[in-house]
Design a protein around this motif. Sequence first.
Motif, PDB file in Angstrom:
ATOM      1  N   LEU A  42       0.850  -1.191   0.000  1.00 30.80           N
ATOM      2  CA  LEU A  42       0.000   0.000   0.000  1.00 30.80           C
ATOM      3  C   LEU A  42       0.880   1.233   0.000  1.00 30.80           C
ATOM      4  N   TRP A  43       0.378   2.314  -0.590  1.00 33.44           N
ATOM      5  CA  TRP A  43       1.124   3.578  -0.587  1.00 33.44           C
ATOM      6  C   TRP A  43       0.560   4.463   0.525  1.00 33.44           C
ATOM      7  N   GLY A  44       1.359   4.697   1.561  1.00 33.99           N
ATOM      8  CA  GLY A  44       0.906   5.522   2.677  1.00 33.99           C
ATOM      9  C   GLY A  44      -0.326   4.946   3.343  1.00 33.99           C
ATOM     10  N   MET A  45      -1.312   5.788   3.571  1.00 34.03           N
ATOM     11  CA  MET A  45      -2.540   5.347   4.230  1.00 34.03           C
ATOM     12  C   MET A  45      -3.575   4.868   3.220  1.00 34.03           C
ATOM     13  N   GLY A  46      -3.171   4.781   1.958  1.00 40.19           N
ATOM     14  CA  GLY A  46      -4.094   4.355   0.895  1.00 40.19           C
ATOM     15  C   GLY A  46      -4.591   2.940   1.112  1.00 40.19           C
ATOM     16  N   THR A  47      -5.679   2.604   0.453  1.00 43.45           N
ATOM     17  CA  THR A  47      -6.234   1.263   0.611  1.00 43.45           C
ATOM     18  C   THR A  47      -6.111   0.459  -0.669  1.00 43.45           C
ATOM     19  N   ASP A  48      -5.712   1.119  -1.772  1.00 42.89           N
ATOM     20  CA  ASP A  48      -5.536   0.393  -3.036  1.00 42.89           C
ATOM     21  C   ASP A  48      -4.136  -0.228  -3.080  1.00 42.89           C
ATOM     22  N   THR A  49      -4.046  -1.363  -3.753  1.00 44.61           N
ATOM     23  CA  THR A  49      -2.751  -2.027  -3.902  1.00 44.61           C
ATOM     24  C   THR A  49      -1.773  -1.104  -4.625  1.00 44.61           C
ATOM     25  N   PHE A  50      -0.579  -0.984  -4.057  1.00 46.68           N
ATOM     26  CA  PHE A  50       0.480  -0.176  -4.669  1.00 46.68           C
ATOM     27  C   PHE A  50       0.947  -0.855  -5.955  1.00 46.68           C
ATOM     28  N   ARG A  51       1.115  -0.068  -7.006  1.00 44.99           N
ATOM     29  CA  ARG A  51       1.556  -0.651  -8.285  1.00 44.99           C
ATOM     30  C   ARG A  51       2.702   0.150  -8.895  1.00 44.99           C
ATOM     31  N   LEU A  52       3.496  -0.557  -9.710  1.00 42.68           N
ATOM     32  CA  LEU A  52       4.531   0.120 -10.484  1.00 42.68           C
ATOM     33  C   LEU A  52       3.862   0.947 -11.583  1.00 42.68           C
ATOM     34  N   SER A  68       9.401   2.366 -11.322  1.00 51.41           N
ATOM     35  CA  SER A  68       9.591   1.333 -12.361  1.00 51.41           C
ATOM     36  C   SER A  68      10.115   0.039 -11.736  1.00 51.41           C
ATOM     37  N   THR A  69      10.748   0.150 -10.577  1.00 55.15           N
ATOM     38  CA  THR A  69      11.275  -1.018  -9.864  1.00 55.15           C
ATOM     39  C   THR A  69      10.983  -0.876  -8.386  1.00 55.15           C
ATOM     40  N   TYR A  70      10.506  -1.940  -7.778  1.00 53.66           N
ATOM     41  CA  TYR A  70      10.366  -1.970  -6.322  1.00 53.66           C
ATOM     42  C   TYR A  70      10.539  -3.423  -5.923  1.00 53.66           C
ATOM     43  N   LYS A  71      11.718  -3.760  -5.416  1.00 56.46           N
ATOM     44  CA  LYS A  71      11.914  -5.154  -5.014  1.00 56.46           C
ATOM     45  C   LYS A  71      12.799  -5.249  -3.784  1.00 56.46           C
ATOM     46  N   TYR A  72      12.561  -6.272  -2.996  1.00 55.51           N
ATOM     47  CA  TYR A  72      13.299  -6.398  -1.738  1.00 55.51           C
ATOM     48  C   TYR A  72      13.347  -7.859  -1.309  1.00 55.51           C
ATOM     49  N   TYR A  73      14.298  -8.126  -0.402  1.00 57.33           N
ATOM     50  CA  TYR A  73      14.453  -9.489   0.125  1.00 57.33           C
ATOM     51  C   TYR A  73      13.782  -9.632   1.471  1.00 57.33           C
ATOM     52  N   VAL A  74      13.125 -10.778   1.658  1.00 59.66           N
ATOM     53  CA  VAL A  74      12.659 -11.176   2.986  1.00 59.66           C
ATOM     54  C   VAL A  74      13.064 -12.646   3.140  1.00 59.66           C
ATOM     55  N   SER A  75      13.580 -12.981   4.309  1.00 56.31           N
ATOM     56  CA  SER A  75      14.204 -14.304   4.446  1.00 56.31           C
ATOM     57  C   SER A  75      14.030 -14.880   5.850  1.00 56.31           C
ATOM     58  N   VAL A  96      10.909 -10.345  -3.242  1.00 59.42           N
ATOM     59  CA  VAL A  96       9.582  -9.792  -3.550  1.00 59.42           C
ATOM     60  C   VAL A  96       9.794  -8.733  -4.626  1.00 59.42           C
ATOM     61  N   ASP A  97       9.256  -8.991  -5.818  1.00 58.61           N
ATOM     62  CA  ASP A  97       9.476  -8.099  -6.962  1.00 58.61           C
ATOM     63  C   ASP A  97       8.111  -7.650  -7.461  1.00 58.61           C
ATOM     64  N   LEU A  98       7.814  -6.370  -7.310  1.00 56.98           N
ATOM     65  CA  LEU A  98       6.457  -5.906  -7.623  1.00 56.98           C
ATOM     66  C   LEU A  98       6.172  -5.894  -9.118  1.00 56.98           C
ATOM     67  N   SER A  99       7.166  -6.212  -9.948  1.00 57.66           N
ATOM     68  CA  SER A  99       6.861  -6.365 -11.375  1.00 57.66           C
ATOM     69  C   SER A  99       6.158  -7.701 -11.615  1.00 57.66           C
ATOM     70  N   SER A 100       6.116  -8.542 -10.572  1.00 54.58           N
ATOM     71  CA  SER A 100       5.399  -9.818 -10.694  1.00 54.58           C
ATOM     72  C   SER A 100       4.411  -9.941  -9.541  1.00 54.58           C
ATOM     73  N   MET A 155      19.254  -4.821   0.077  1.00 62.56           N
ATOM     74  CA  MET A 155      18.058  -5.198   0.845  1.00 62.56           C
ATOM     75  C   MET A 155      16.809  -4.809   0.056  1.00 62.56           C
ATOM     76  N   ILE A 156      16.783  -3.544  -0.421  1.00 59.86           N
ATOM     77  CA  ILE A 156      15.652  -3.070  -1.228  1.00 59.86           C
ATOM     78  C   ILE A 156      16.179  -2.193  -2.347  1.00 59.86           C
ATOM     79  N   LYS A 157      15.559  -2.346  -3.508  1.00 59.21           N
ATOM     80  CA  LYS A 157      15.895  -1.513  -4.672  1.00 59.21           C
ATOM     81  C   LYS A 157      14.611  -0.848  -5.155  1.00 59.21           C
TER      82      LYS A 157
END
Lengths: 253, 334
Positions: A42-52, A68-75, A96-100, A155-157
């Motif tokens: 989510l973007w901020g307090m928004g309720t819609d799914t955050f998208r690229l 254009s890119t938002y990806k990060y590791y969780v492990s 976690v890659d928001l392009s997918s 960690m995050i790009k």
Amino acid sequence: MKTIKIAIFALMASTLLLSTSCKKEEPTTNGNGQVTINLKHLWGMGTDTFRLNTTYIHPMNGDTMTFSTYKYYVSNFKLKKSDGTWWVHPESYFLVDLSSNSSSLLDLGALPIGEYTELSYTLGVDSLRNVSGAQTGALSTMNNMFWSWNTGYIMIKAEGISPQSTTGNFAFHLGGFSGVNSTVATKTVDFSSNPLTIKKDKISEIHFNVNTAMTWCTSGSCAGTSSVMMPGAIGHQMATDFHNGFVFDYIVE
Amino acid sequence: MKYFFLSILVLTIISCKKKNDDDLAFQLIYPSYFPTPVYNFKNNELTKEKFELGRKLFYDGILSSDNSVSCGTCHSQVHGFADHNVNFSSGVNNLKGTRNSPAITNMIWSPAFMWDGGVNHIEVFSVAPITNPVEMNETMSNVISKLNNNSEYKNLFKIAYGIDNITDQAMLRALTIYMSMMVSCNSKYDKVRQGKVSFSTDEAEGYELFKQKCASCHSEPLFTNYQYKNNGLDSIYTDLGRGRITFNANDNGKFKVPSLRNVELTYPYMHDGRFWTLEQVLEHYNSGIKHSATLAPELASGLPMTADEKKKIIAFLKTLTDYTIISDFKFAPQ
């Protein structure tokens, strides 16, 4: 000395055998269920799914940002059983890659049925895997989440465009796995007051909300800093803000 | 007496060679006075197939964006696996970097790689030159995609690693196996240590001087202590060196102490290749030390040497040239 060692070993072996044989007699702890981690961005307090490729206004610094890119590791997902022992998810690395869309659903696979009271996870890649040579899967260098000149996983790009940036672009590569500026953090969620019960052949879901805008809540406008490409104090601050935006929401059994 | 075991080992090797020449060429052999290597082959067992695959990759331009540059382009066997006596190497589109290509022998003993030690593991070392825009200018995914479209490589990876789909991990590990075999341990210095030959008078005197003046950093038997030192090249740093990695001002201007094995062949010297002869290097330590905050304290008053002493130290340094590794056919492209 040697005899003592053998004796200890024999004792351990017999304990192990005993515990294994006990288990078989207790049908209620038999069988597996499954668990998934569901991430809602989510973007901020928004309720819609955050998208690229969607334009957002940052709620705190007012920047206009299009990612254009938002990806990060969780492990390193682990779940604590009500008896205090931990179930450890093997090879627990997710990019976690928001392009997918599918990468927002992390499948932890099968785990023994029973009651679980706590979840532990790491944002970023643990230090051991940062010093252990060539890896595969989520940790492959082909994912462009690896610093070749100063070894370590990002960690995050987050990359995109913003009119506030002097170059028109922004690129935040937050990484570093050691020392005071580490961007890696292990977190726990305690749900012992309302434990998660893993049931035989059922899929349970643990839901998280990820506030994707949090990363910029301290660093300020892209007019000031629009690029981070190395470990350091700014990267550490922004990573910490990102971690704080990654929040447990609810469980579906 | 100390080298009695080594002689037995060598004798065994010689006698074995007759029976099993081929297999033995693909074992890791180093003298008893070398330490245990840092790289332990735990997840990447040494085999002939991996070595040959690694060698093919090392000499193949397929690792670069326009197929023009291979690892061997800047790490040449006849130069002790340093570049062909240029200060800065040429990458794709003839672009030049800012640091001198180091010799890459004896890498498995090194705890970190690059002049600034920024790379922490030999298996991920090759990612840096492959993806650097002024070196091979390629992406890891494109390299792997090119390899997967090549039936010969598909077959070789299947044989060496038992995989149908080539991964970056397997490619990096094959290169690691080839580089790990680049053990330079058969110089005149080694032969003297093993009691097979003797130093000349100049070399012997040079060795004593070397131990007094140089060996605290260029420690035997690998001729480096693997530390980061500011050796007084500049008072204002144009390249932060180790400081670029640690972000600690106390590391600015420091670079990894390089091994001196094959130093005769690996000129020019220093991280930026500014000195072309060993005479210039020794003169720098004699009279050219520039003071700055991070200068190695042992160099504060320089290393005073007479012309005769310099000549003898150089005579000793030339005993570190290993003609075996620079002419061993198994390291050549084939």
